[in-house]
Design a protein around this motif. Structure first.
Motif, mmCIF file in Angstrom:
data_model
loop_
_atom_site.group_PDB
_atom_site.id
_atom_site.type_symbol
_atom_site.label_atom_id
_atom_site.label_comp_id
_atom_site.label_asym_id
_atom_site.label_seq_id
_atom_site.Cartn_x
_atom_site.Cartn_y
_atom_site.Cartn_z
ATOM 1 N N GLY A 367 0.867 -1.156 0.172
ATOM 2 C CA GLY A 367 -0.030 -0.127 0.312
ATOM 3 C C GLY A 367 0.756 1.321 0.037
ATOM 4 O O GLY A 367 0.341 2.165 0.295
ATOM 5 N N HIS A 375 -4.804 5.343 -4.887
ATOM 6 C CA HIS A 375 -5.144 6.001 -3.738
ATOM 7 C C HIS A 375 -6.574 6.376 -3.780
ATOM 8 O O HIS A 375 -7.414 5.947 -2.706
ATOM 9 C CB HIS A 375 -4.779 7.258 -3.403
ATOM 10 N N CYS A 378 -8.220 2.810 -2.901
ATOM 11 C CA CYS A 378 -8.126 2.501 -1.705
ATOM 12 C C CYS A 378 -8.978 3.307 -0.613
ATOM 13 O O CYS A 378 -9.172 2.772 0.619
ATOM 14 C CB CYS A 378 -6.697 2.730 -1.226
ATOM 15 N N VAL A 381 -11.843 1.037 0.508
ATOM 16 C CA VAL A 381 -11.479 -0.206 0.855
ATOM 17 C C VAL A 381 -11.954 -0.683 2.500
ATOM 18 O O VAL A 381 -12.477 -1.706 2.764
ATOM 19 C CB VAL A 381 -9.931 -0.605 0.999
ATOM 20 N N VAL A 429 -5.910 -4.135 -0.278
ATOM 21 C CA VAL A 429 -4.667 -3.168 -0.646
ATOM 22 C C VAL A 429 -3.499 -3.856 -1.333
ATOM 23 O O VAL A 429 -2.970 -3.172 -2.103
ATOM 24 C CB VAL A 429 -4.487 -2.410 0.587
#
Length: 475
Positions: A367, A375, A378, A381, A429
Motif C-alpha cells: 500500500g 489511492h 483504496c 477499501v 490493498v
C-alpha cells in the motif's frame, strides 16, 4: 578575503582530496587519507598550509598537471599557484618529488622534477600533495567535511579518513581532529557496490546530513524507521559490450514526534546525491532531465520543482507531508575494460534505474507509493472490508463462516470482527498494489480474496488452474 577563498580555492582543494580518495579506493590494501590544515597567524593575511596525504596507489602526474586554478580572484592574490608533490608506487625503488606550477600556461613547462629519495628496499605506496592559500582556513573546513560525508555514502570498506586542524604559532599551537573515521571491517568487503550504497545512504539519512560521526536520536531510533528501495540497470555500448552501470537507492523515512527538538529541516525537499565512477560529482544535465521527466504521479508523488544550486540538486514536492523525508542517491560507474561514455548513461537509463528503485519500494511495503488512481480506490477499501466481514459474521451457515475465517488465517472459535476487517482490508490493498506494478497492458482481474494458499484450487472452484495465475494471490 574569506569570500575569495570560498569561491575559488575550495574547488581545487576538493579536486585534490577526491583524487587522493580514488587512489585509496583503487588499492587492494587498507588505506588512509589524511588532510591537514595548518594556519599561521603571524602573517597578514594569514597563510593556511594544506597537506593531502594518502597511502593508495601512486599518483598519475597528468591528473595534477591538468588542474586549473587562478592565483588571483578579483585582483586579490589567493595562493602562489604551486603544488609540491611526493609520490611512489610499490614497484618503485625511490620516492619522487615534483613541483607543479599551475600558473604556467604551457603544459610541458608546468612540471619540474626535484631530487628523489631512496626507499632503501622498503615496499610502500603513497602520495602527498601540499599547497598554501592566503586567508582564514575556516571556509575550507566545511567543503572538506561535505566531501567526506558524500564519500561515506559510497561505503568503500578499505579507506579510512581524517581531517586535522592546527592553529597558532609555537609554543601555543592548538591541534584538533575535526573528523576521523576508521575503515569498515565488516563483511561489506564482499558486499556488492549496490549493497554498500544502500547501507551508506541509510547512514547518511540517520545522520541527516549535518553530522558525520553521530546518529540523531531525535529523528530516528534505528534503521527500522527507514523504507529503502534500490534499482540497477546496465548500459551497453555500440559494440554490445557492457559499458557501465546505473545504481539508484531511495530512502523514505517517517520522522518521530521528537524531531521538533532537532536541527533537521522538514521542508518537503529531497536531496539528490550523484556519484560518477566512485566519486562525488555535481548532478549532470542528463540526470536533471531524467528527474524532470520521471512519471512521479504513478507513485503518488507530484514534482513541483527541480532546484539546481551550484551542483546541489533538490526536488520539491507538492502536498507532501512535512514529517516524511525522501533521499535519493545515483551512482554511474564504468565497468572494467569498457569504453567510458563522455555523456553518461543517458536520460532513459537513469529513469529506468529510478523506476526500478521505486518499484522495489512498492514491492517491499504494501500500500506504499500508490498512484493517485490507486489511492482513490483504496479510499473505498474500509467500507468494502466492513461489508465483507459483515456478510461472514451474519451468515447462518457455520461451515461457510468457518471456512472463510480459516482461509483468512483465523480460528473460528476465537476471532474478533475488527481483526477480520483489518485482515480483509490489508489483502485488498495488497491486490491493488500488486496489480498496479504490472504494465497497463498486462493488468488482469484481481485474484480471489478467499484463496487457500495450501491448496491448488480456490474455495469457489474445484477444478485445477494454472499456478502462475494464483502466484499473485493475497496469501
Amino acid at each position: 578575503m574569506p569570500m575569495e577563498i570560498t569561491t575559488v580555492a575550495p574547488k581545487l582543494l576538493l579536486q585534490l582530496v577526491s583524487s587522493a580518495f580514488q587512489r585509496c579506493r583503487l588499492s587492494e590494501d587498507l588505506c588512509r587519507l589524511s588532510v591537514l590544515l595548518d594556519q599561521s597567524t603571524d602573517t597578514d593575511p594569514p597563510i593556511t598550509s594544506i597537506s593531502i596525504a594518502d597511502t593508495g596507489i601512486g599518483c598519475k602526474l597528468e591528473q595534477l598537471q591538468d588542474l586549473r586554478c587562478p592565483r588571483e580572484f578579483n585582483g586579490v592574490k589567493i595562493w602562489d599557484g604551486l603544488l609540491s608533490v611526493k609520490t611512489t608506487c610499490f614497484t618503485d625503488d625511490e620516492v619522487y618529488y615534483y613541483h607543479i606550477n599551475l600558473d604556467e600556461y604551457i603544459s610541458n613547462k608546468r612540471l619540474k622534477r626535484q631530487p628523489s629519495q631512496s626507499k632503501n628496499g622498503v615496499k610502500f605506496s603513497g602520495t602527498e600533495v601540499s599547497l598554501s592559500v592566503f586567508g582564514s582556513m575556516d571556509v575550507l573546513v566545511a567543503p572538506i567535511l561535505g566531501l567526506f560525508q558524500k564519500m561515506l555514502v559510497l561505503h568503500i570498506p578499505n579507506v579510512t579518513m581524517d581531517l586535522m586542524v592546527k592553529q597558532g604559532a609555537p609554543p601555543g599551537t592548538q591541534t584538533q581532529y575535526v573528523f576521523a573515521v576508521n575503515a569498515d571491517k565488516t563483511p561489506c568487503f564482499t558486499a556488492s557496490n549496490l549493497e554498500r550504497l544502500k547501507f551508506g545512504l541509510e547512514d547518511y539519512v540517520l545522520r541527516h546530513g549535518n553530522c558525520l560521526d553521530t546518529m540523531c536520536d531525535h529523528c530516528f531510533s534505528d534503521r527500522e524507521h527507514l523504507k529503502v528501495g534500490s534499482g540497477t540497470i546496465c548500459h551497453e555500448d555500440k559494440h554490445k559490450r557492457v559499458g557501465g552501470t546505473v545504481e539508484v537507492v531511495i530512502v523514505i523515512s517517517d520522522l518521530l514526534e521528537t524531531t521538533q527538538h532537532c536541527s533537521r529541516s522538514c521542508d518537503g525537499k529531497t536531496k539528490v546525491l550523484y556519484f560518477d565512477n566512485f566519486a562525488p560529482s555535481p548532478v549532470p544535465h542528463f540526470v536533471l532531465s531524467a528527474l524532470k521527466k520521471m512519471d512521479w504521479k504513478s507513485y503518488g508523488l507530484i514534482l513541483a520543482n527541480v532546484n539546481d544550486q551550484d551542483g546541489h540538486v533538490f526536488l520539491e514536492w507538492e502536498n507532501f507531508p512535512s514529517f516524511v523525508q525522501i533521499e535519493i542517491a545515483l551512482h554511474w560507474y564504468h565497468n572494467q575494460h569498457a569504453t567510458r561514455q563522455k555523456n553518461g548513461p543517458g536520460i532513459n537509463l537513469v529513469k529506468k534505474g529510478i523506476k526500478n528503485a521505486l518499484d522495489d519500494l512498492k514491492a517491499k511495503h504494501e500500500g506504499f507509493l500508490l498512484s493517485s488512481h490507486a489511492h482513490k480506490i483504496c479510499s473505498y477499501v474500509p467500507d468494502l472490508a466492513r461489508s465483507i466481514a459483515g456478510l461472514i459474521f451474519s451468515s447462518t451457515d457455520l461451515d461457510f463462516q468457518g471456512d472463510c475465517l480459516s482461509v483468512l488465517g483465523f480460528q473460528p472459535q476465537e476471532v474478533e470482527r475488527e481483526a477480520v476487517e483489518d485482515c480483509i482490508q490489508r489483502k485488498i490493498v495488497t491486490v491493488i498494489g500488486m496489480n498496479e506494478r504490472k504494465p497497463q497492458k498486462d493488468q488482469e482481474a484481481a485474484p480471489f480474496l478467499f484463496f487457500d494458499g495450501n491448496s491448488e484450487t480456490s474455495y469457489f472452484e474445484e477444478e485445477e488452474v494454472e499456478g502462475e495465475y494464483y502466484s499473485t494471490s493475497l496469501e
